[in-house]
Write a protein that holds these residues in place. Structure first.
Motif, PDB file in Angstrom:
ATOM      1  N   ASP A   1       0.833  -1.204   0.000  1.00 15.22           N
ATOM      2  CA  ASP A   1       0.000   0.000   0.000  1.00 15.22           C
ATOM      3  C   ASP A   1       0.868   1.254   0.000  1.00 15.22           C
ATOM      4  O   ASP A   1       0.561   2.234  -0.695  1.00 15.22           O
ATOM      5  CB  ASP A   1      -0.923   0.002   1.217  1.00 15.22           C
TER       6      ASP A   1
ATOM      7  N   ASP B   1      -9.500   0.085   3.578  1.00 11.95           N
ATOM      8  CA  ASP B   1      -8.385  -0.386   2.751  1.00 11.95           C
ATOM      9  C   ASP B   1      -8.322   0.330   1.411  1.00 11.95           C
ATOM     10  O   ASP B   1      -7.587  -0.096   0.506  1.00 11.95           O
ATOM     11  CB  ASP B   1      -8.521  -1.896   2.498  1.00 11.95           C
ATOM     12  N   THR B   2      -9.093   1.416   1.261  1.00 13.07           N
ATOM     13  CA  THR B   2      -9.127   2.148  -0.003  1.00 13.07           C
ATOM     14  C   THR B   2      -8.443   3.488   0.153  1.00 13.07           C
ATOM     15  O   THR B   2      -8.615   4.172   1.172  1.00 13.07           O
ATOM     16  CB  THR B   2     -10.579   2.357  -0.473  1.00 13.07           C
ATOM     17  N   TYR B   3      -7.664   3.896  -0.858  1.00 16.37           N
ATOM     18  CA  TYR B   3      -6.902   5.139  -0.804  1.00 16.37           C
ATOM     19  C   TYR B   3      -7.403   6.101  -1.878  1.00 16.37           C
ATOM     20  O   TYR B   3      -7.619   5.713  -3.030  1.00 16.37           O
ATOM     21  CB  TYR B   3      -5.408   4.855  -0.997  1.00 16.37           C
ATOM     22  N   TYR B   4      -7.588   7.358  -1.473  1.00 14.18           N
ATOM     23  CA  TYR B   4      -8.091   8.389  -2.379  1.00 14.18           C
ATOM     24  C   TYR B   4      -7.130   9.574  -2.399  1.00 14.18           C
ATOM     25  O   TYR B   4      -6.686  10.043  -1.332  1.00 14.18           O
ATOM     26  CB  TYR B   4      -9.460   8.902  -1.915  1.00 14.18           C
TER      27      TYR B   4
END
Length: 337
Positions: free
Chosen positions: A264, A294-297
Protein backbone atom coordinates in the motif's frame (compact mmCIF):
# COMPACT_ATOMS: atom_id res chain seq x y z
CA UNK A 1 33.32 30.91 -5.90
CA UNK A 2 30.77 33.45 -4.69
CA UNK A 3 27.56 31.87 -3.43
CA UNK A 4 24.27 32.94 -5.08
CA UNK A 5 22.31 35.80 -3.55
CA UNK A 6 18.90 34.48 -2.48
CA UNK A 7 15.75 36.57 -2.05
CA UNK A 8 13.58 34.81 0.52
CA UNK A 9 9.90 35.74 0.12
CA UNK A 10 7.47 35.42 3.03
CA UNK A 11 4.13 36.76 4.25
CA UNK A 12 1.55 37.79 1.66
CA UNK A 13 -2.17 38.48 1.46
CA UNK A 14 -3.05 34.81 1.91
CA UNK A 15 -4.85 33.55 5.04
CA UNK A 16 -1.72 31.40 5.52
CA UNK A 17 0.43 34.44 6.35
CA UNK A 18 1.51 33.15 9.77
CA UNK A 19 2.63 29.73 8.61
CA UNK A 20 4.49 31.37 5.72
CA UNK A 21 6.49 33.40 8.23
CA UNK A 22 7.28 30.30 10.28
CA UNK A 23 8.38 28.43 7.15
CA UNK A 24 10.57 31.38 6.15
CA UNK A 25 12.27 31.40 9.56
CA UNK A 26 13.24 27.74 9.12
CA UNK A 27 14.42 28.23 5.53
CA UNK A 28 16.37 31.38 6.50
CA UNK A 29 18.35 29.48 9.13
CA UNK A 30 18.99 26.58 6.74
CA UNK A 31 20.23 28.79 3.90
CA UNK A 32 22.49 30.81 6.18
CA UNK A 33 23.95 27.54 7.51
CA UNK A 34 24.52 26.47 3.89
CA UNK A 35 26.49 29.67 3.30
CA UNK A 36 24.10 31.71 1.17
CA UNK A 37 23.74 35.47 1.31
CA UNK A 38 20.10 36.34 1.94
CA UNK A 39 17.74 39.17 1.14
CA UNK A 40 14.65 38.66 3.34
CA UNK A 41 11.72 40.13 1.36
CA UNK A 42 8.46 40.37 3.27
CA UNK A 43 5.09 40.78 1.57
CA UNK A 44 2.69 42.68 3.79
CA UNK A 45 -0.91 41.65 4.40
CA UNK A 46 -1.81 44.38 1.87
CA UNK A 47 0.56 42.95 -0.74
CA UNK A 48 3.37 45.53 -0.45
CA UNK A 49 6.96 44.21 -0.79
CA UNK A 50 9.64 45.22 1.74
CA UNK A 51 13.29 44.41 2.31
CA UNK A 52 13.37 43.34 5.96
CA UNK A 53 16.56 43.87 7.93
CA UNK A 54 15.11 43.51 11.42
CA UNK A 55 15.27 40.73 13.99
CA UNK A 56 14.70 37.24 12.52
CA UNK A 57 12.56 36.43 15.56
CA UNK A 58 10.01 38.88 14.17
CA UNK A 59 9.72 36.77 11.03
CA UNK A 60 8.94 33.64 13.03
CA UNK A 61 6.43 35.52 15.19
CA UNK A 62 4.79 37.11 12.10
CA UNK A 63 5.31 40.57 13.65
CA UNK A 64 7.91 41.79 11.16
CA UNK A 65 5.58 44.43 9.69
CA UNK A 66 5.71 46.32 13.00
CA UNK A 67 9.51 46.41 12.93
CA UNK A 68 11.56 49.51 12.15
CA UNK A 69 13.80 47.36 9.91
CA UNK A 70 11.69 47.84 6.78
CA UNK A 71 12.53 49.37 3.43
CA UNK A 72 9.96 49.35 0.66
CA UNK A 73 11.27 47.91 -2.60
CA UNK A 74 10.62 48.97 -6.18
CA UNK A 75 11.08 46.46 -8.98
CA UNK A 76 13.77 47.19 -11.52
CA UNK A 77 14.11 45.93 -15.09
CA UNK A 78 16.30 42.91 -15.56
CA UNK A 79 15.44 41.11 -12.34
CA UNK A 80 16.47 43.50 -9.59
CA UNK A 81 14.88 45.88 -7.12
CA UNK A 82 15.59 49.26 -5.58
CA UNK A 83 15.13 50.14 -1.92
CA UNK A 84 13.89 53.46 -0.58
CA UNK A 85 17.49 54.61 -0.36
CA UNK A 86 18.01 53.94 -4.07
CA UNK A 87 20.27 50.94 -3.61
CA UNK A 88 19.95 48.31 -6.34
CA UNK A 89 19.91 44.59 -5.47
CA UNK A 90 19.98 41.80 -8.05
CA UNK A 91 19.23 38.42 -6.45
CA UNK A 92 20.33 35.35 -8.36
CA UNK A 93 17.38 33.21 -7.27
CA UNK A 94 14.16 33.46 -5.26
CA UNK A 95 12.93 31.06 -2.60
CA UNK A 96 9.18 31.71 -2.15
CA UNK A 97 8.38 30.58 1.40
CA UNK A 98 4.75 31.52 0.83
CA UNK A 99 1.52 29.55 0.92
CA UNK A 100 -2.06 29.74 -0.22
CA UNK A 101 -4.09 32.05 -2.42
CA UNK A 102 -2.08 34.48 -4.52
CA UNK A 103 1.17 32.80 -3.49
CA UNK A 104 1.18 29.25 -4.87
CA UNK A 105 -1.68 29.37 -7.35
CA UNK A 106 0.34 30.64 -10.32
CA UNK A 107 -0.17 34.36 -9.81
CA UNK A 108 3.08 34.95 -7.94
CA UNK A 109 4.88 32.54 -10.27
CA UNK A 110 3.71 34.53 -13.31
CA UNK A 111 5.03 37.70 -11.72
CA UNK A 112 8.37 36.07 -10.98
CA UNK A 113 8.61 34.80 -14.56
CA UNK A 114 7.98 38.33 -15.80
CA UNK A 115 10.50 39.72 -13.32
CA UNK A 116 13.04 37.34 -14.80
CA UNK A 117 14.62 35.71 -11.76
CA UNK A 118 14.78 31.90 -11.29
CA UNK A 119 12.74 30.61 -8.37
CA UNK A 120 12.15 27.47 -6.34
CA UNK A 121 8.95 25.59 -7.04
CA UNK A 122 6.49 24.87 -9.81
CA UNK A 123 5.81 27.16 -12.72
CA UNK A 124 2.56 28.95 -13.53
CA UNK A 125 0.55 26.14 -15.10
CA UNK A 126 1.42 23.44 -12.57
CA UNK A 127 0.88 25.83 -9.67
CA UNK A 128 -2.56 26.82 -10.93
CA UNK A 129 -3.63 23.26 -11.68
CA UNK A 130 -2.43 21.93 -8.34
CA UNK A 131 -4.08 24.74 -6.38
CA UNK A 132 -7.44 24.03 -8.02
CA UNK A 133 -8.58 20.94 -6.12
CA UNK A 134 -11.25 20.12 -8.68
CA UNK A 135 -8.83 20.21 -11.64
CA UNK A 136 -6.21 18.27 -9.67
CA UNK A 137 -8.79 15.58 -8.90
CA UNK A 138 -9.84 15.49 -12.55
CA UNK A 139 -6.19 14.91 -13.48
CA UNK A 140 -5.94 12.13 -10.91
CA UNK A 141 -9.04 10.42 -12.27
CA UNK A 142 -7.74 10.75 -15.83
CA UNK A 143 -4.61 8.76 -14.93
CA UNK A 144 -6.50 6.15 -12.92
CA UNK A 145 -5.98 7.38 -9.36
CA UNK A 146 -9.09 7.15 -7.13
CA UNK A 147 -10.65 10.29 -5.63
CA UNK A 148 -13.72 10.91 -3.54
CA UNK A 149 -16.73 12.10 -5.58
CA UNK A 150 -17.58 15.80 -5.36
CA UNK A 151 -20.24 18.32 -6.29
CA UNK A 152 -19.08 21.80 -7.30
CA UNK A 153 -21.05 24.64 -5.70
CA UNK A 154 -21.10 28.38 -6.33
CA UNK A 155 -23.18 31.23 -4.99
CA UNK A 156 -25.54 30.63 -7.93
CA UNK A 157 -25.97 26.88 -7.40
CA UNK A 158 -29.59 25.89 -7.90
CA UNK A 159 -31.86 24.97 -5.02
CA UNK A 160 -32.49 21.64 -6.73
CA UNK A 161 -28.76 20.80 -6.60
CA UNK A 162 -28.51 21.81 -2.96
CA UNK A 163 -31.55 19.73 -2.03
CA UNK A 164 -29.99 16.75 -3.81
CA UNK A 165 -26.86 16.69 -1.62
CA UNK A 166 -26.35 13.66 0.61
CA UNK A 167 -25.17 14.20 4.20
CA UNK A 168 -22.81 14.23 5.99
CA UNK A 169 -20.63 16.38 3.74
CA UNK A 170 -17.33 18.18 3.86
CA UNK A 171 -17.25 21.62 2.21
CA UNK A 172 -14.02 23.34 1.20
CA UNK A 173 -12.94 26.13 -1.13
CA UNK A 174 -11.62 24.71 -4.38
CA UNK A 175 -8.63 27.08 -4.50
CA UNK A 176 -7.45 27.60 -0.95
CA UNK A 177 -5.12 25.79 1.41
CA UNK A 178 -4.61 24.62 5.00
CA UNK A 179 -8.33 23.91 5.45
CA UNK A 180 -9.11 27.65 5.53
CA UNK A 181 -12.85 28.07 4.95
CA UNK A 182 -13.51 24.33 5.20
CA UNK A 183 -16.03 22.65 7.52
CA UNK A 184 -18.05 19.48 8.03
CA UNK A 185 -21.80 19.64 7.36
CA UNK A 186 -24.02 17.08 9.05
CA UNK A 187 -27.46 18.34 8.03
CA UNK A 188 -29.17 20.68 5.55
CA UNK A 189 -29.59 23.22 8.36
CA UNK A 190 -25.79 23.59 8.63
CA UNK A 191 -25.28 24.04 4.90
CA UNK A 192 -25.92 27.81 4.46
CA UNK A 193 -23.37 28.84 7.09
CA UNK A 194 -20.74 26.36 5.86
CA UNK A 195 -21.27 27.38 2.25
CA UNK A 196 -20.95 31.05 3.08
CA UNK A 197 -17.75 30.35 5.04
CA UNK A 198 -16.23 28.58 2.04
CA UNK A 199 -17.45 31.20 -0.44
CA UNK A 200 -15.66 33.86 1.60
CA UNK A 201 -12.40 32.24 0.45
CA UNK A 202 -13.31 31.24 -3.11
CA UNK A 203 -16.08 31.45 -5.67
CA UNK A 204 -15.97 27.67 -6.25
CA UNK A 205 -16.65 25.20 -3.43
CA UNK A 206 -16.30 21.42 -3.37
CA UNK A 207 -18.81 19.30 -1.47
CA UNK A 208 -17.42 15.83 -0.77
CA UNK A 209 -18.63 12.94 1.39
CA UNK A 210 -17.53 13.34 5.00
CA UNK A 211 -15.52 10.20 5.71
CA UNK A 212 -13.60 8.83 8.66
CA UNK A 213 -10.17 8.72 7.09
CA UNK A 214 -6.49 8.54 7.89
CA UNK A 215 -4.49 11.53 6.54
CA UNK A 216 -1.48 10.31 4.58
CA UNK A 217 1.11 12.48 2.83
CA UNK A 218 3.96 11.78 0.42
CA UNK A 219 6.93 14.04 -0.40
CA UNK A 220 8.26 14.38 -3.94
CA UNK A 221 11.66 15.98 -4.55
CA UNK A 222 13.18 16.54 -7.98
CA UNK A 223 16.91 17.16 -7.63
CA UNK A 224 17.63 15.88 -11.12
CA UNK A 225 16.40 12.47 -10.02
CA UNK A 226 12.74 12.21 -9.05
CA UNK A 227 12.70 11.05 -5.44
CA UNK A 228 9.47 9.97 -3.74
CA UNK A 229 9.13 9.21 -0.04
CA UNK A 230 7.08 6.56 1.66
CA UNK A 231 3.86 8.02 3.15
CA UNK A 232 3.76 9.75 6.50
CA UNK A 233 0.62 10.06 8.61
CA UNK A 234 -0.84 13.06 10.42
CA UNK A 235 -2.24 12.00 13.79
CA UNK A 236 -4.60 14.17 15.79
CA UNK A 237 -7.25 13.71 18.46
CA UNK A 238 -9.39 16.46 16.97
CA UNK A 239 -12.43 15.58 14.88
CA UNK A 240 -11.52 18.03 12.12
CA UNK A 241 -7.99 18.67 10.83
CA UNK A 242 -8.47 22.44 10.48
CA UNK A 243 -5.98 25.31 10.21
CA UNK A 244 -5.54 25.56 13.98
CA UNK A 245 -4.98 21.82 14.30
CA UNK A 246 -2.40 21.88 11.51
CA UNK A 247 -0.32 24.72 12.92
CA UNK A 248 -1.02 24.99 16.66
CA UNK A 249 1.82 23.28 18.49
CA UNK A 250 0.86 20.15 20.41
CA UNK A 251 -2.39 19.37 18.58
CA UNK A 252 -0.93 16.90 16.08
CA UNK A 253 1.98 14.53 15.70
CA UNK A 254 3.58 12.98 12.65
CA UNK A 255 4.18 9.28 12.07
CA UNK A 256 7.08 9.03 9.63
CA UNK A 257 6.82 6.60 7.97
CA UNK A 258 3.14 5.73 8.35
CA UNK A 259 2.17 2.26 9.52
CA UNK A 260 0.99 0.72 6.25
CA UNK A 261 1.40 -2.59 4.42
CA UNK A 262 4.45 -2.34 2.17
CA UNK A 263 2.42 -2.80 -0.99
CA UNK A 264 0.00 0.00 0.00
CA UNK A 265 2.86 2.38 0.81
CA UNK A 266 4.41 1.65 -2.57
CA UNK A 267 1.07 2.29 -4.29
CA UNK A 268 0.72 5.73 -2.67
CA UNK A 269 4.29 6.63 -3.58
CA UNK A 270 3.57 5.60 -7.16
CA UNK A 271 0.37 7.70 -7.18
CA UNK A 272 2.36 10.71 -5.93
CA UNK A 273 5.03 10.27 -8.59
CA UNK A 274 2.43 9.98 -11.37
CA UNK A 275 0.49 13.03 -10.20
CA UNK A 276 3.65 15.12 -9.93
CA UNK A 277 4.48 14.31 -13.55
CA UNK A 278 0.91 14.58 -14.88
CA UNK A 279 0.47 18.07 -13.40
CA UNK A 280 3.83 19.22 -14.75
CA UNK A 281 5.33 19.91 -11.33
CA UNK A 282 8.99 20.63 -10.69
CA UNK A 283 11.38 20.79 -7.72
CA UNK A 284 9.01 19.76 -4.89
CA UNK A 285 5.48 18.89 -3.88
CA UNK A 286 3.59 17.17 -1.08
CA UNK A 287 0.78 14.87 -2.22
CA UNK A 288 -2.03 14.14 0.25
CA UNK A 289 -4.29 11.11 0.42
CA UNK A 290 -7.19 9.76 2.47
CA UNK A 291 -7.25 6.16 3.64
CA UNK A 292 -10.81 4.94 4.15
CA UNK A 293 -10.54 1.38 5.34
CA UNK A 294 -8.39 -0.39 2.75
CA UNK A 295 -9.13 2.15 0.00
CA UNK A 296 -6.90 5.14 -0.80
CA UNK A 297 -8.09 8.39 -2.38
CA UNK A 298 -6.10 11.34 -3.69
CA UNK A 299 -7.04 14.49 -1.77
CA UNK A 300 -4.82 17.36 -2.94
CA UNK A 301 -1.29 18.36 -3.91
CA UNK A 302 0.67 21.19 -2.34
CA UNK A 303 3.39 22.75 -4.50
CA UNK A 304 4.89 24.98 -1.79
CA UNK A 305 4.54 22.83 1.33
CA UNK A 306 5.23 24.14 4.81
CA UNK A 307 8.76 24.12 6.20
CA UNK A 308 7.88 24.72 9.84
CA UNK A 309 9.26 22.60 12.65
CA UNK A 310 5.95 20.68 12.60
CA UNK A 311 5.62 20.30 8.82
CA UNK A 312 5.40 16.93 7.12
CA UNK A 313 7.43 17.75 3.99
CA UNK A 314 10.82 18.30 5.71
CA UNK A 315 10.20 15.26 7.89
CA UNK A 316 9.54 13.08 4.84
CA UNK A 317 12.50 14.57 2.99
CA UNK A 318 14.60 13.41 5.93
CA UNK A 319 13.68 9.83 5.09
CA UNK A 320 15.14 10.43 1.61
CA UNK A 321 18.44 11.53 3.16
CA UNK A 322 17.89 15.31 3.08
CA UNK A 323 18.07 17.27 6.31
CA UNK A 324 16.60 20.78 6.16
CA UNK A 325 19.92 22.46 5.28
CA UNK A 326 20.66 19.98 2.49
CA UNK A 327 17.07 20.16 1.27
CA UNK A 328 17.05 23.95 0.97
CA UNK A 329 20.49 23.95 -0.64
CA UNK A 330 19.32 21.30 -3.12
CA UNK A 331 16.22 23.33 -4.05
CA UNK A 332 18.30 26.45 -4.69
CA UNK A 333 20.70 24.50 -6.89
CA UNK A 334 17.79 22.94 -8.78
CA UNK A 335 16.18 26.35 -9.40
CA UNK A 336 19.46 27.61 -10.85
CA UNK A 337 20.08 24.52 -12.98
Amino acid sequence: MKRPLVALLFGGKSPEYEVSCRSAATIRDALLTAGYELLPVGISREGVFYLFRGSPERIFAATWEASPGLSRIWFAPGGGFFTDSGRLYRPDVIFPAVHGTGCEDGRLQGFLDTWGIPYVGCGVEASALAMNKYLAKETARRIGIPTLPEVCLTRDTSEETLRGLHYPLFLKPARSGSSVGASPVHSPEQLPEALERALTEDTLVLAEPLVAARELEVAVLDDGTLRVSAPGEVLTDRAFYDYETKYLRGTTRLAVPASLPTADAETLSDYARRLFLALGCRHLARVDFFAVGDTYYFNEINTLPGFTEDSMYPALAGTLGFDTVTLCDTLIRRALA
